[in-house]
Design a protein around this motif. Structure first.
Motif, PDB file in Angstrom:
ATOM      1  N   ASP A  40       8.672  -0.793  -3.089  1.00 21.77           N
ATOM      2  CA  ASP A  40       7.363  -1.260  -2.652  1.00 21.77           C
ATOM      3  C   ASP A  40       6.301  -0.999  -3.722  1.00 21.77           C
ATOM      4  OD1 ASP A  40       5.302  -2.234  -0.971  1.00 21.77           O
ATOM      5  OD2 ASP A  40       4.938  -0.235  -0.141  1.00 21.77           O
ATOM      6  N   TYR A  41       6.255   0.239  -4.214  1.00 21.60           N
ATOM      7  CA  TYR A  41       5.252   0.591  -5.222  1.00 21.60           C
ATOM      8  C   TYR A  41       5.513  -0.109  -6.551  1.00 21.60           C
ATOM      9  CZ  TYR A  41       2.448   3.333  -8.485  1.00 21.60           C
ATOM     10  OH  TYR A  41       1.563   3.708  -9.472  1.00 21.60           O
ATOM     11  N   PHE A  42       6.740  -0.043  -7.025  1.00 20.22           N
ATOM     12  CA  PHE A  42       7.009  -0.539  -8.378  1.00 20.22           C
ATOM     13  C   PHE A  42       7.001  -2.065  -8.455  1.00 20.22           C
ATOM     14  CE2 PHE A  42       8.518   3.826  -8.475  1.00 20.22           C
ATOM     15  CZ  PHE A  42       7.836   4.278  -9.600  1.00 20.22           C
ATOM     16  N   ALA A  43       7.340  -2.742  -7.370  1.00 17.55           N
ATOM     17  CA  ALA A  43       7.215  -4.205  -7.352  1.00 17.55           C
ATOM     18  C   ALA A  43       5.744  -4.601  -7.436  1.00 17.55           C
ATOM     19  CB  ALA A  43       7.851  -4.773  -6.087  1.00 17.55           C
ATOM     20  N   ARG A  44       4.892  -3.873  -6.714  1.00 16.07           N
ATOM     21  CA  ARG A  44       3.450  -4.142  -6.766  1.00 16.07           C
ATOM     22  C   ARG A  44       2.904  -3.859  -8.172  1.00 16.07           C
ATOM     23  NH1 ARG A  44       0.836  -4.134  -1.537  1.00 16.07           N
ATOM     24  NH2 ARG A  44       2.324  -3.684   0.134  1.00 16.07           N
ATOM     25  N   LEU A  45       3.311  -2.737  -8.744  1.00 18.18           N
ATOM     26  CA  LEU A  45       2.837  -2.373 -10.077  1.00 18.18           C
ATOM     27  C   LEU A  45       3.241  -3.424 -11.102  1.00 18.18           C
ATOM     28  CD1 LEU A  45       1.605  -0.510 -12.173  1.00 18.18           C
ATOM     29  CD2 LEU A  45       3.699   0.885 -12.083  1.00 18.18           C
ATOM     30  N   GLU A  46       4.487  -3.853 -11.030  1.00 18.20           N
ATOM     31  CA  GLU A  46       4.962  -4.874 -11.962  1.00 18.20           C
ATOM     32  C   GLU A  46       4.192  -6.183 -11.791  1.00 18.20           C
ATOM     33  OE1 GLU A  46       9.350  -5.931 -13.651  1.00 18.20           O
ATOM     34  OE2 GLU A  46       9.095  -6.068 -11.475  1.00 18.20           O
ATOM     35  N   THR A  47       3.918  -6.569 -10.555  1.00 13.91           N
ATOM     36  CA  THR A  47       3.168  -7.797 -10.289  1.00 13.91           C
ATOM     37  C   THR A  47       1.741  -7.700 -10.815  1.00 13.91           C
ATOM     38  OG1 THR A  47       4.477  -8.294  -8.315  1.00 13.91           O
ATOM     39  CG2 THR A  47       2.318  -9.337  -8.470  1.00 13.91           C
ATOM     40  N   ILE A  48       1.113  -6.551 -10.618  1.00 13.35           N
ATOM     41  CA  ILE A  48      -0.249  -6.342 -11.120  1.00 13.35           C
ATOM     42  C   ILE A  48      -0.287  -6.514 -12.632  1.00 13.35           C
ATOM     43  CG2 ILE A  48      -2.014  -4.564 -11.509  1.00 13.35           C
ATOM     44  CD1 ILE A  48      -1.400  -3.535  -8.677  1.00 13.35           C
ATOM     45  N   ILE A  49       0.684  -5.931 -13.320  1.00 12.85           N
ATOM     46  CA  ILE A  49       0.747  -6.038 -14.779  1.00 12.85           C
ATOM     47  C   ILE A  49       0.995  -7.485 -15.202  1.00 12.85           C
ATOM     48  CG2 ILE A  49       2.054  -5.358 -16.838  1.00 12.85           C
ATOM     49  CD1 ILE A  49       2.621  -2.676 -15.366  1.00 12.85           C
ATOM     50  N   GLN A  50       1.903  -8.158 -14.509  1.00 12.51           N
ATOM     51  CA  GLN A  50       2.251  -9.534 -14.869  1.00 12.51           C
ATOM     52  C   GLN A  50       1.097 -10.509 -14.635  1.00 12.51           C
ATOM     53  OE1 GLN A  50       5.728 -10.075 -12.431  1.00 12.51           O
ATOM     54  NE2 GLN A  50       7.138  -9.286 -13.996  1.00 12.51           N
ATOM     55  N   GLN A  51       0.267 -10.229 -13.638  1.00 11.82           N
ATOM     56  CA  GLN A  51      -0.829 -11.138 -13.302  1.00 11.82           C
ATOM     57  C   GLN A  51      -2.143 -10.783 -13.993  1.00 11.82           C
ATOM     58  OE1 GLN A  51      -1.002 -11.229  -9.003  1.00 11.82           O
ATOM     59  NE2 GLN A  51       0.851 -12.478  -8.831  1.00 11.82           N
ATOM     60  N   ALA A  52      -2.177  -9.667 -14.691  1.00 10.49           N
ATOM     61  CA  ALA A  52      -3.406  -9.265 -15.388  1.00 10.49           C
ATOM     62  C   ALA A  52      -3.758 -10.275 -16.473  1.00 10.49           C
ATOM     63  CB  ALA A  52      -3.230  -7.879 -15.993  1.00 10.49           C
ATOM     64  N   GLN A  53      -5.049 -10.534 -16.626  1.00 10.72           N
ATOM     65  CA  GLN A  53      -5.513 -11.513 -17.606  1.00 10.72           C
ATOM     66  C   GLN A  53      -6.312 -10.901 -18.742  1.00 10.72           C
ATOM     67  OE1 GLN A  53      -7.692 -14.157 -14.936  1.00 10.72           O
ATOM     68  NE2 GLN A  53      -5.977 -15.609 -14.932  1.00 10.72           N
ATOM     69  N   PHE A  54      -6.994  -9.772 -18.470  1.00 12.36           N
ATOM     70  CA  PHE A  54      -7.905  -9.231 -19.482  1.00 12.36           C
ATOM     71  C   PHE A  54      -7.630  -7.765 -19.837  1.00 12.36           C
ATOM     72  CE2 PHE A  54     -10.199 -12.398 -16.875  1.00 12.36           C
ATOM     73  CZ  PHE A  54     -10.360 -13.380 -17.833  1.00 12.36           C
ATOM     74  N   GLN A  55      -7.630  -6.890 -18.829  1.00  7.98           N
ATOM     75  CA  GLN A  55      -7.529  -5.463 -19.103  1.00  7.98           C
ATOM     76  C   GLN A  55      -6.659  -4.763 -18.071  1.00  7.98           C
ATOM     77  OE1 GLN A  55     -11.724  -4.404 -19.013  1.00  7.98           O
ATOM     78  NE2 GLN A  55     -11.743  -4.125 -21.237  1.00  7.98           N
ATOM     79  N   ILE A  56      -5.933  -3.745 -18.532  1.00  4.49           N
ATOM     80  CA  ILE A  56      -5.173  -2.870 -17.640  1.00  4.49           C
ATOM     81  C   ILE A  56      -5.454  -1.429 -18.052  1.00  4.49           C
ATOM     82  CG2 ILE A  56      -2.899  -2.128 -16.839  1.00  4.49           C
ATOM     83  CD1 ILE A  56      -1.846  -4.909 -17.571  1.00  4.49           C
ATOM     84  N   TYR A  57      -5.790  -0.608 -17.080  1.00  5.12           N
ATOM     85  CA  TYR A  57      -5.949   0.823 -17.321  1.00  5.12           C
ATOM     86  C   TYR A  57      -4.896   1.571 -16.495  1.00  5.12           C
ATOM     87  CZ  TYR A  57     -10.314   0.268 -19.871  1.00  5.12           C
ATOM     88  OH  TYR A  57     -11.250  -0.067 -20.821  1.00  5.12           O
TER      89      TYR A  57
END
Length: 384
Positions: free
Chosen positions: A22-39
């Protein structure tokens, strides 16, 4: 105070997240959909199958020209390979370590970056107690470590990103001033970012726990990994018990820190005298740090109920005032309790003898001394 058109009644904007896929699928999706910045700010990032999965996603995001800023704790991520650091930097990822050992920060060894925060494009965030490592994901044969996070979308992600920026860039605003707690009132939910960094005068999480416990009217449920609360929290729990509040503690039946678990066991006798219900989770390591009080107030994050979190580490929790969210989380915690071993006076007497009591007492004393040496003592010397 933040106001927006988003509604936290939409389950996609405020969601409880479980350790495991649940957590890591969400994390991976957030990274994949990011357009500008990730912290990303993590205590522990391991170079295992799960770590490789997230590193690969980050490198792919960097190839799309997404700016990535990763801050890992110098002690928690001590084993993070230098070769991987170079590889990530070569792809354009900005990475550094908070308070690395054998540096000027070594003196404050108890002051760790214990937060687990991921923010992308100031629009979506994950905040909780889950580190990036295979043990939090689990496998076909092993349950993941029991832990939680919250996924937030909307305006609330903006101050979380600013917090990450301040910590990463060592802004004086972070170093020398309290950052005001941020409220986001949307739908039926009031969401607040809480911080703890005692060395810098930030005690919002600890104070929030104490206030909510003292004001409890009906029920307190606490998930407490490494549960060794200080005297203020013990007194608050005692007061709540006297006020006939039902108190349920979900504690570690299996721990990655055996001595700390032994120290917690030393408190069982006192807690049972306060009519506090004790439940041990032994299906996997318990790593969660969360609470639900009176079916309205919830908190989830990196803060442990012990002196190391109270007086040493930098911690971040999300406080949620929502009957809808609390009801859902409470239902889940009752499902966890049903799978736990209940510790009663009778079972405690059966499983302990003079030897185990002595071991628990010694473990408690040693743990308290270690906490004192790595938190309070450096603080006093710092100011003197």
């Amino acid at each position: 105070m933040i106001k927006s058109n988003d509604s936290f009644t939409d389950p996609k904007n405020l969601e409880l997240v479980h350790s495991g896929e649940d957590y890591f699928a969400r994390l991976e999706t957030i990274i994949q959909q990011a357009q500008f910045q990730i912290y990303i700010q993590m205590y522990l990032f391991e170079d295992d199958t799960t770590g490789t999965r997230i590193s690969t996603a980050l490198k792919e995001a960097a190839s799309r020209k997404v700016k990535i800023y990763m801050l890992l704790d110098g002690l928690g991520s001590l084993s993070f390979p230098s070769e991987l650091v170079k590889e990530l930097k070569n792809t354009g990822i900005n990475i550094r370590f908070f308070a690395p050992l054998f540096s000027t920060y070594t003196f404050f060894i108890g002051r760790r970056l214990h937060c687990k925060i991921v923010v992308a494009d100031a629009k979506v965030a994950l905040v909780g107690g889950i580190n990036i490592a295979a043990k939090y994901h689990g496998s076909a044969t092993e349950e993941p470590w029991l832990d939680y996070a919250v996924q937030l979308k909307g305006e609330i992600a903006k101050p979380l990103q600013q917090l990450c920026i301040d910590i990463y860039s060592k802004k004086r605003r972070f170093q020398n001033k309290k950052i005001k707690a941020v409220f986001a009132i949307q739908g039926d939910a009031s969401v607040r970012i809480l911080q703890n960094d005692w060395l810098k005068g930030k005690n919002e999480i600890c104070d929030g726990y104490i206030k909510s416990i003292r004001q409890a009217k009906k029920e307190i449920i606490i998930v407490g990994s490494y549960f060794l609360p200080g005297i203020r929290i013990i007194r608050a729990l005692k007061k709540a018990s006297k006020n006939k509040v039902t108190i349920k503690l979900i504690l570690s039946g299996k721990s990655d820190l055996p001595m700390t678990r032994r120290a917690t066991c030393f408190l069982y006798d006192k807690l049972l005298k306060y009519n506090i219900e004790l439940y041990e989770w032994d299906k996997s390591v318990l790593h969660g740090k969360a609470a639900v009080i009176d079916g309205n107030w919830s908190t989830i994050g990196s803060f442990n109920l012990n002196n190391l979190s109270s007086y040493g580490s930098i911690e971040t929790n999300i406080e949620i005032n929502s009957e809808l969210f609390a009801a859902m989380f409470r239902t889940h915690l009752y499902e966890i309790i049903a799978q736990c071993q209940c510790i009663t006076r009778e079972s405690l007497n059966t499983k302990t003898n003079i030897i185990t009591k002595c071991i628990n007492l010694i473990s408690y004393g040693i743990t308290r001394i270690i906490e004192l040496l790595v938190t309070y003592t450096p603080h006093k010397r710092f100011y003197n």
